[in-house]
Enzyme design. Structure first.
Site, PDB file in Angstrom:
ATOM      1  N   GLY A 115       0.887  -1.062   0.041  1.00 44.94           N
ATOM      2  CA  GLY A 115       0.001  -0.041   0.125  1.00 44.94           C
ATOM      3  C   GLY A 115       1.042   1.276  -0.021  1.00 44.94           C
ATOM      4  N   GLY A 138       0.701   5.878   0.772  1.00 48.18           N
ATOM      5  CA  GLY A 138       0.221   7.102   1.278  1.00 48.18           C
ATOM      6  C   GLY A 138       0.877   8.007   0.301  1.00 48.18           C
ATOM      7  CB  ALA A 139       0.327  12.021   0.930  1.00 48.48           C
ATOM      8  CB  VAL A 147       3.328  -0.449   3.234  1.00 47.55           C
ATOM      9  CG1 VAL A 147       3.743  -1.302   4.228  1.00 47.55           C
ATOM     10  CG2 VAL A 147       2.972   0.745   4.392  1.00 47.55           C
ATOM     11  CE  LYS A 150       3.844   4.750   6.779  1.00 44.78           C
ATOM     12  NZ  LYS A 150       2.739   4.902   7.705  1.00 44.78           N
ATOM     13  CG  ASP A 162      -1.529   9.278  11.227  1.00 47.66           C
ATOM     14  OD1 ASP A 162      -2.643  10.031  11.113  1.00 47.66           O
ATOM     15  OD2 ASP A 162      -0.914   8.977  10.393  1.00 47.66           O
TER      16      ASP A 162
END
Length: 807
Positions: free
Chosen positions: A15, A17-18, A22, A37, A130
């Protein structure tokens, strides 16, 4: 894609993100799969990298079954990476996409280990910062595991990130958005957002506009959608709202405390081991009441007002703000405080909630507000006529009690008597509303078995009306004094009360027994029943039968006027017909008798005429309150009517003994109501520091926003100094207009998001003393007519006069 990161062999991407990706990887040394990550930032920042590595080392020391551990950390070509235990399964966001909203039991079952993990981290001095569904893994056994403490911070003191945002906007705490501060309480707020998503199946604050999402979290209370009331009970809603309180002081003190609250919800002590049958029955009835869509809303509103008035730091602004959130409620309360009874106490028309609180007191306004809210919830039901009867009966009891106690009593004493007497039979009123079939059965049992109403209620409901009312009053947070006055008196002659509390209970019982006589007695029984009451209470109340009849007659006038104020056709109620009987103008039964109406009755609203002491120029206000269409012309007329009424309100205050803060609060509230501003803030000059400081206001988060209004009076070429230095009123239609954008100070842009505002300076001899600020959210929304501007300036001048008189 690189084949390796450090010594780890990349298998595939899991996966992204910004700022991160990962990967599933293999550790060739330990022959195991891991999750890696990678963190990539737009600008190299060695100091930030060092901080993150230090935090990763701290997090790697955490050992808890619900925390995904960090094995190690490093950097690869300038990008940091963290190595985690690989947990087969899916993250909670993916899980919810497939499952949708969960049942409360299942949602809590997932939250419990999450809160345990957060609590364990907090004990080690680590804040997550987070917490969100995509950072919670659900393993193949269905066990939730919290991961990604990689941006955590030490809990020693409070972190401050300056202008940089760390985390995901939709899951940030209000204090972090507005002040860039985070603490253990911030994780509790994020946990509340996760719980919301588990229960509802969607984010608490949806949307792709990041700035709007953050404004919503910072400025508005998060509430469940209306349809959730069918599946979530009030207790769980309150539990969720406490976690989502915008003020950290109002949240759970810790993640562990939130976990305990969830445990208690699933296994409440009263259900596992009820103390007695009465409490068990109250809990059962409460659960039934919660399924009624409006009980949670009513309970929450009543509870909020009771908490404010019971607070040691009672605040007129808090009470006023609570009421002003509902425009319709505000107008109905002002109608009621200007009725015949209250007008005498107010010394003239009362047109603001703030002045109502000043004149009548917090307890009286609480009583009026709760009365109006109860009535609003009693309307439009299948058994509406019976409910209106019960409502009027409760108010008649309060009026009777006030009349009986009026000789030699102070205003405060009379309000306490009224409140206690009105809520004395709360149980019967709520039973009629929430359990109409059972209430009808109770009346049938009374007739068939010729037993008391309380005995019939015990047979049908499992507890008396008295116990039901007391149980709900305690749930709503009513003061102990009021709850104690709800206990019925024993049979026989009444002894002289030993304490003021005993006297309240005695007067409440007397007035409600007299109500029962009025409602249930046939004409031939009147004299006998009145003599019985005189005998029963004769040793403690100096009333003979004739004086009692005069008291009843005076009370009828007030209840008749109240019925008109609340738009109730008194003639169609059982109480209204009994009032006619007691006045001797009709006999019970027969169409002919019901058709006759005297001139006196017509004037008092008994013939179906609705009485209203709302001035004609305020008709537009009424249409707004009732949700009707209002044209721009009517809107302007309504605004002018409110402004003129407010000016009169202030004038009444200025000619009597007054506190300058009370007058200023009335002025600020009038401006707030008249023009539909989002917020209105009063700022006062602090002479010692030569700064302008926000003091109070009305609107969402007015108290918090007021604290952000703080600027030096040393001249700088901006809008606020231009207004204060020159003593001129300034309207900014668009803060982003290129012509004036450089004149909008930075402190203001950080304080509010409003794109249009108006400033009214308060100056004495050319020196700025104070400032009234009002705003709307979108550019161009503030339009002020010439007449409105004149009235607003009159209010401003009254504020200056009040300050002058107080110096």
């Amino acid at each position: 894609m690189n084949k390796r990161i450090g010594r780890f062999e990349i298998i595939r991407e899991l996966g992204r993100g910004a700022q991160s990706v990962v990967y599933l990887a293999r550790d060739p040394h330990l022959q195991r799969q891991v999750a890696i990550k990678t963190l990539h930032f737009s600008r190299p920042d060695p100091q930030q990298d060092r901080r993150l590595l230090e935090e990763a080392r701290l997090v790697s020391q955490l050992r808890h079954p619900s925390i995904v551990p960090i094995f190690e950390a490093g950097d690869e070509q300038g990008d940091l990476y963290l190595v985690f235990q690989y947990v087969p399964g899916k993250n909670l966001a993916e899980y919810l996409q497939q499952s949708g909203a969960l049942t409360p039991a299942k949602a809590i079952g997932i939250m419990q280990p999450i809160l345990e993990a957060i609590s364990h981290a907090h004990a080690a001095g680590i804040i997550h910062r987070d917490l969100k569904p995509s950072n919670i893994l659900i393993d193949d056994d269905g066990v939730p595991r919290v991961m990604d403490f990689g941006i955590a911070t030490r809990a020693e003191g409070v972190s401050n990130d300056g202008g940089q945002l760390v985390g995901t906007p939709a899951y940030m705490a209000p204090e972090y958005i507005s002040q860039r501060t985070s603490s253990e309480s911030s994780d509790v707020f994020s946990a509340g957002l996760v719980l919301y998503e588990l229960l509802i199946g969607q984010r608490a604050v949806p949307g792709s506009d990041i700035q709007q999402v953050m404004r919503t979290i910072a400025d508005e209370d998060i509430r469940l959608p209306p349809e959730a009331s069918h599946t979530l009970d009030e207790k769980l809603a309150h539990l969720l709202y406490q976690a989502l309180a915008r003020d950290p002081q109002n949240r759970y003190a810790s993640a562990a405390q939130m976990r305990q609250a969830l445990d208690d919800y699933l296994q409440p002590e009263s259900l596992t081991a009820p103390a007695d049958a009465r409490q068990s029955t109250i809990e059962f009835l409460l659960r039934r009441m919660r399924h009624k869509s409006d009980f949670p809303a009513l309970s929450e509103s009543v509870g909020a007002i009771n908490r404010i008035t019971a607070s040691e730091n009672q605040s007129i602004a808090d009470v006023s703000n609570t009421i002003l959130k509902d425009f319709s409620l505000t107008n109905k309360i002002l109608r009621m405080v200007n009725s015949v009874h209250y007008r005498q106490a107010g010394g003239g028309t009362i047109s603001t909630v703030s002045r109502a609180v000043v004149v009548l007191g917090l307890d009286a306004v609480r009583s009026i507000a709760i009365t109006v809210m109860l009535f609003e919830h009693l309307q439009n039901k299948d058994n509406a006529n019976q409910l209106k009867d019960e409502f009027l009966r409760a108010n008649l009891a309060g009026v009777l009690a006030r009349e009986i106690s009026s000789k030699g009593a102070t205003r405060g004493d009379l309000e306490q008597v009224f409140i206690c007497s009105m809520f004395h039979n709360l149980g019967r009123l709520l039973s009629q509303y929430y359990f109409p079939e059972e209430s009808a059965e109770i009346r049938r049992v009374v007739l068939q078995k010729e037993c008391s109403e309380e005995a019939a209620a015990l047979q049908v409901l499992g507890l008396s009306f008295e116990d039901l009312g007391i149980g709900i009053a305690e749930t709503w947070g009513f003061p102990k004094l009021l709850v104690n006055s709800m206990h019925k008196l024993p049979a026989g002659s009444i002894r002289r009360p030993a304490t003021a509390e005993d006297r309240l209970r005695m007067v409440a019982s007397l007035s409600n027994e007299l109500c029962t006589v009025i409602v249930d007695s046939a004409p031939e029984q009147q004299q006998k029943e009145l003599q019985r009451i005189v005998t029963r209470f004769g040793d403690v109340i100096q009333l003979d039968e004739q004086e009692l009849r005069r008291t009843v007659a005076r009370s009828f006038e007030q209840v008749t006027q109240l019925a008109g104020t609340m738009h109730i056709n008194l003639q169609q109620t059982r109480l209204g017909k009994q009032i006619r009987v007691w006045r001797g103008t009709a006999t019970v039964g027969g169409p002919a008798s019901e058709a006759r109406t005297t001139k006196d009755e017509a004037e008092n609203g008994l013939a179906g005429t609705v009485l209203s002491d709302i001035a004609p120029e305020a008709a537009a206000c009424e249409r707004i309150a009732e949700g009707g269409y209002i044209s721009p012309v009517d809107a302007e007329a309504a605004s002018e009517a409110i402004l003129m009424a407010g000016i009169q309100d202030v004038s009444n205050a200025l000619v009597s003994e007054f506190k300058v803060n009370d007058v200023l609060r009335i002025i600020v509230e009038t401006i707030y109501r008249a023009k539909g501003f989002k917020r209105v803030i009063l700022c006062i000059r602090d002479g010692r520091s030569n700064t302008m400081l926000g003091r109070f206001g009305f609107g969402p988060d007015a108290a918090e926003i007021a604290r952000r209004f703080k600027f030096s009076l040393v001249f700088t070429p901006d809008i606020f100094h231009a207004a204060l230095t020159n003593g001129v009123d300034i309207l900014i239609s668009d803060t982003n207009d290129p012509k004036i954008t450089t004149r909008i100070p930075l402190w203001f842009r950080k304080a509010v998001t409003a794109q249009t505002f108006v400033v009214f300076p308060l100056c004495i001899k050319g020196s700025p003393l104070a400032m009234i600020y009002a705003d709307r959210e979108q550019a161009g929304e503030i339009v002020i007519s010439e007449k409105e501007l004149s009235l607003l300036r009159t209010l401003r001048n009254q504020a200056v006069l009040a300050v002058k008189q107080s110096i």
